[in-house]
Every structure is written in C-alpha cells, then in structure tokens.
Design an enzyme around this catalytic site. Sequence first.
Site, PDB file in Angstrom:
ATOM      1  N   SER A  69      10.293 -14.892   6.163  1.00 25.23           N
ATOM      2  CA  SER A  69       9.137 -15.714   6.326  1.00 25.23           C
ATOM      3  C   SER A  69       9.065 -16.802   6.943  1.00 25.23           C
ATOM      4  O   SER A  69       8.565 -17.845   6.594  1.00 25.23           O
ATOM      5  CB  SER A  69       8.460 -15.645   5.207  1.00 25.23           C
ATOM      6  OG  SER A  69       8.021 -14.470   4.493  1.00 25.23           O
ATOM      7  N   GLU A  99      16.977  -4.170   5.676  1.00 22.28           N
ATOM      8  CA  GLU A  99      16.198  -2.920   5.708  1.00 22.28           C
ATOM      9  C   GLU A  99      17.135  -1.672   6.182  1.00 22.28           C
ATOM     10  O   GLU A  99      16.865  -0.597   5.643  1.00 22.28           O
ATOM     11  CB  GLU A  99      15.115  -3.131   7.300  1.00 22.28           C
ATOM     12  CG  GLU A  99      14.197  -4.032   6.457  1.00 22.28           C
ATOM     13  CD  GLU A  99      13.468  -4.882   7.603  1.00 22.28           C
ATOM     14  OE1 GLU A  99      13.478  -4.816   8.851  1.00 22.28           O
ATOM     15  OE2 GLU A  99      12.655  -5.909   7.192  1.00 22.28           O
ATOM     16  N   ASN A 123      14.159 -11.317  15.576  1.00 22.14           N
ATOM     17  CA  ASN A 123      14.420  -9.685  15.038  1.00 22.14           C
ATOM     18  C   ASN A 123      13.186  -9.220  15.189  1.00 22.14           C
ATOM     19  O   ASN A 123      12.290  -9.186  14.372  1.00 22.14           O
ATOM     20  CB  ASN A 123      14.917  -9.622  13.763  1.00 22.14           C
ATOM     21  CG  ASN A 123      15.180  -8.137  13.277  1.00 22.14           C
ATOM     22  OD1 ASN A 123      14.927  -7.314  14.202  1.00 22.14           O
ATOM     23  ND2 ASN A 123      15.653  -8.009  11.978  1.00 22.14           N
ATOM     24  N   TRP A 124      12.840  -8.496  16.409  1.00 24.72           N
ATOM     25  CA  TRP A 124      11.559  -8.047  16.436  1.00 24.72           C
ATOM     26  C   TRP A 124      11.288  -6.780  15.666  1.00 24.72           C
ATOM     27  O   TRP A 124      10.326  -5.915  15.819  1.00 24.72           O
ATOM     28  CB  TRP A 124      11.516  -7.564  18.232  1.00 24.72           C
ATOM     29  CG  TRP A 124      11.459  -8.723  18.853  1.00 24.72           C
ATOM     30  CD1 TRP A 124      11.315 -10.012  18.553  1.00 24.72           C
ATOM     31  CD2 TRP A 124      11.320  -8.686  20.412  1.00 24.72           C
ATOM     32  NE1 TRP A 124      11.284 -10.883  19.617  1.00 24.72           N
ATOM     33  CE2 TRP A 124      11.291 -10.034  20.934  1.00 24.72           C
ATOM     34  CE3 TRP A 124      11.354  -7.813  21.257  1.00 24.72           C
ATOM     35  CZ2 TRP A 124      11.124 -10.165  22.010  1.00 24.72           C
ATOM     36  CZ3 TRP A 124      11.226  -7.847  22.845  1.00 24.72           C
ATOM     37  CH2 TRP A 124      11.228  -9.446  23.107  1.00 24.72           C
ATOM     38  N   LYS A 125      12.395  -6.050  15.263  1.00 25.16           N
ATOM     39  CA  LYS A 125      12.540  -4.971  14.430  1.00 25.16           C
ATOM     40  C   LYS A 125      11.708  -3.842  15.181  1.00 25.16           C
ATOM     41  O   LYS A 125      12.033  -3.771  16.450  1.00 25.16           O
ATOM     42  CB  LYS A 125      11.341  -4.992  12.950  1.00 25.16           C
ATOM     43  CG  LYS A 125      12.035  -6.362  12.293  1.00 25.16           C
ATOM     44  CD  LYS A 125      11.659  -6.660  10.839  1.00 25.16           C
ATOM     45  CE  LYS A 125      12.189  -7.512  10.159  1.00 25.16           C
ATOM     46  NZ  LYS A 125      12.036  -7.861   8.711  1.00 25.16           N
ATOM     47  N   GLU A 153      19.423 -13.971   3.988  1.00 29.66           N
ATOM     48  CA  GLU A 153      17.962 -13.292   4.030  1.00 29.66           C
ATOM     49  C   GLU A 153      17.397 -12.550   2.594  1.00 29.66           C
ATOM     50  O   GLU A 153      17.691 -11.654   2.690  1.00 29.66           O
ATOM     51  CB  GLU A 153      17.677 -12.114   5.132  1.00 29.66           C
ATOM     52  CG  GLU A 153      17.973 -12.594   6.555  1.00 29.66           C
ATOM     53  CD  GLU A 153      17.238 -11.784   7.681  1.00 29.66           C
ATOM     54  OE1 GLU A 153      16.522 -12.473   8.490  1.00 29.66           O
ATOM     55  OE2 GLU A 153      17.379 -10.632   7.582  1.00 29.66           O
ATOM     56  N   GLY A 208      11.651 -12.816  11.765  1.00 31.23           N
ATOM     57  CA  GLY A 208      11.022 -11.261  12.051  1.00 31.23           C
ATOM     58  C   GLY A 208       9.447 -11.568  12.685  1.00 31.23           C
ATOM     59  O   GLY A 208       9.498 -12.047  13.758  1.00 31.23           O
ATOM     60  N   GLY A 209       8.509 -11.533  11.905  1.00 26.55           N
ATOM     61  CA  GLY A 209       7.183 -11.562  12.056  1.00 26.55           C
ATOM     62  C   GLY A 209       6.889 -12.599  13.224  1.00 26.55           C
ATOM     63  O   GLY A 209       6.162 -12.408  14.277  1.00 26.55           O
ATOM     64  N   GLY A 223       9.228 -10.551   5.165  1.00 26.93           N
ATOM     65  CA  GLY A 223       7.832 -10.110   5.463  1.00 26.93           C
ATOM     66  C   GLY A 223       6.936 -10.021   4.525  1.00 26.93           C
ATOM     67  O   GLY A 223       5.768  -9.587   4.251  1.00 26.93           O
ATOM     68  N   HIS A 251      21.368  -5.672   8.126  1.00 27.59           N
ATOM     69  CA  HIS A 251      20.077  -6.052   7.698  1.00 27.59           C
ATOM     70  C   HIS A 251      19.616  -5.521   6.556  1.00 27.59           C
ATOM     71  O   HIS A 251      20.014  -4.374   6.305  1.00 27.59           O
ATOM     72  CB  HIS A 251      19.051  -5.997   8.983  1.00 27.59           C
ATOM     73  CG  HIS A 251      17.827  -6.627   8.786  1.00 27.59           C
ATOM     74  ND1 HIS A 251      16.747  -6.351   7.870  1.00 27.59           N
ATOM     75  CD2 HIS A 251      17.321  -8.077   8.936  1.00 27.59           C
ATOM     76  CE1 HIS A 251      15.911  -6.946   7.651  1.00 27.59           C
ATOM     77  NE2 HIS A 251      16.181  -7.917   8.381  1.00 27.59           N
TER      78      HIS A 251
END
Length: 264
Positions: A216, A98, A9-11, A168, A237-238, A174, A96
């Site tokens: 993470s 967010e 997930n590149w956000k 999640e 993610g990251g 993050g 998600h």
Amino acid sequence: MRKTIIAGNWKMNNTRKEARELASELAKALKGKSGLPEVVLCPPFTSLADTVDAVKGAPVAVGAQNMDYHDSGAYTGEISPQMLLELGVTYVLIGHSERRQLFGETNQTVNLKLKAALKQGLIPIVCVGETLDERENNLTDAVVSRQTAAALENIDLEALKPLVVAYEPVWAIGTGKVCESAEANRVIAIIRNTIANCKPGAANLAEQTPILYGGSVNAKNSVELLTQPQIDGGLVGGASLKVDEFLSIIEAGQKRLVALGARA
Ligand code: 13P
C-alpha cells in the site's frame, strides 16, 4: 551508500498496448533527469519486450515478476532466466507473497530461484513478509528472519552482492493498510541483521543490500516511509499503475537521495 530503488510491480495488469503507453509516459517524464533513484518496472511476461522497448534511452530498468530456476527443459508454462535476459530484462522478483500463497512457492523454491537469478546475472528482489495471523501471534520477526535466512542458504557471499530484498507484510498488500513507517523500519533492521548473521563475514553484505518496503505504498505515504534510515526504496503495486502517482513516489526516492547525500 546503498542504492535507493523504486520498483513497480504491475502484477497481472496491463495488456501490451497499455504497458507500452504507461512505460512510454514514465520514460518521457524521467528522460534526462538526474538524481533519480533506480526505477524498475515489472510488467507481466507478455509485456516485457514492449516495456523494454518503450523505456529505451530512459533511466528505467525492467524486471520480471517471476521465473523458473531451470535453464531449459520440460517445464510447461515456465520461463527461464536466459529467456528474460534475452528480452533485456535485468531484474526479477522472487518469492512474492502472492506466489507463495497462491502458487505454492516455498522458502526452498525461493532459494533455488535466487541461486539461478544470481548465476545468470539477473538482479533478484527477494520478497519476504508475515501474514496478519503471524503478526497477531508475534511471529513477525521470526517469519521474516526464517524467510531471509532460507533464501540465502548455500550461496557464496561474493555471489550475493547484487541482492535486493523487499519487506512486504502480507496484510498491507492491496489493502490500503500501510505498515507504520517506524515499524517497517524496525522489521527491515531485523532482516538486515539476519543477512549479517547468515554466514561469516556477511556484515558488509548486510550493510550494502538495499531493502525495500512494499504494501500500500502511495504518493502520500511514500515520503514518510522513505525518510526512515533502513527503508531503501519501495516495491509498489496498485500505485505503480498510475503515471502521476508513481512519479510522485519516484520523487520521494529523489528526496531520500538528497537527504542521504547531505548526511554523507
Ligand atoms: P500494493 O502496493 O498494491 O499494496 O501491492 C504491493 C505489492 O505486492 C508489490 O509487490
């Protein structure tokens, strides 16, 4: 045997040019490889078409990070499932944390989006997870169960076959604080049990639904997470923004597949 899925997930990261570069490098590294998990890249809307183009011929699927549940109409700023399909997108993230925390998504909109994705033939990855406050108040199991059950409400068993879920925990997203693998495994078992009990005859569906862990995930912790029996993959993610790091996580998925194969 359930699918093993590694999704990035590149956000809200990567311009079209950057997306193309990252997707091309991953595609080049994965082309022709066998024994891979299902690899899914979820770039922002603006880079979907470039990413689809960049991974052509490679064992990589593309997903959107969100979508609207209407077919078309006066919904300024929204993107319909058909618009995603037209681009060659096959997956979509739904609910998600967010989106839930920052953009007002609720269990009800998640349910509507899940129905729309399934109806149009997109593979949904429904995200659930508790906040730190909920965890500290021993509400984790209740929260993930409620989110999961609400997402699946009034949807036929048969229609739910493509379902993918991602656990999640919000406090692990993050933050660099990964959920202990045994605990993630335990919560995912609760989610699976919720699916099994969501309607009569759903035991099979629960057994076949891939449930991923996200929060993470990195090259280092992915092997341990993916050796847990209930954790069918990662929503990253990251670490999905770095080629080598993401490739290492995909390798952890390959190892899982080898281990599952040996057990079967
Ligand atoms: P991080 O891997 O950056 O913690 O993000 C997880 C996530 O939200 C993936 O959807």
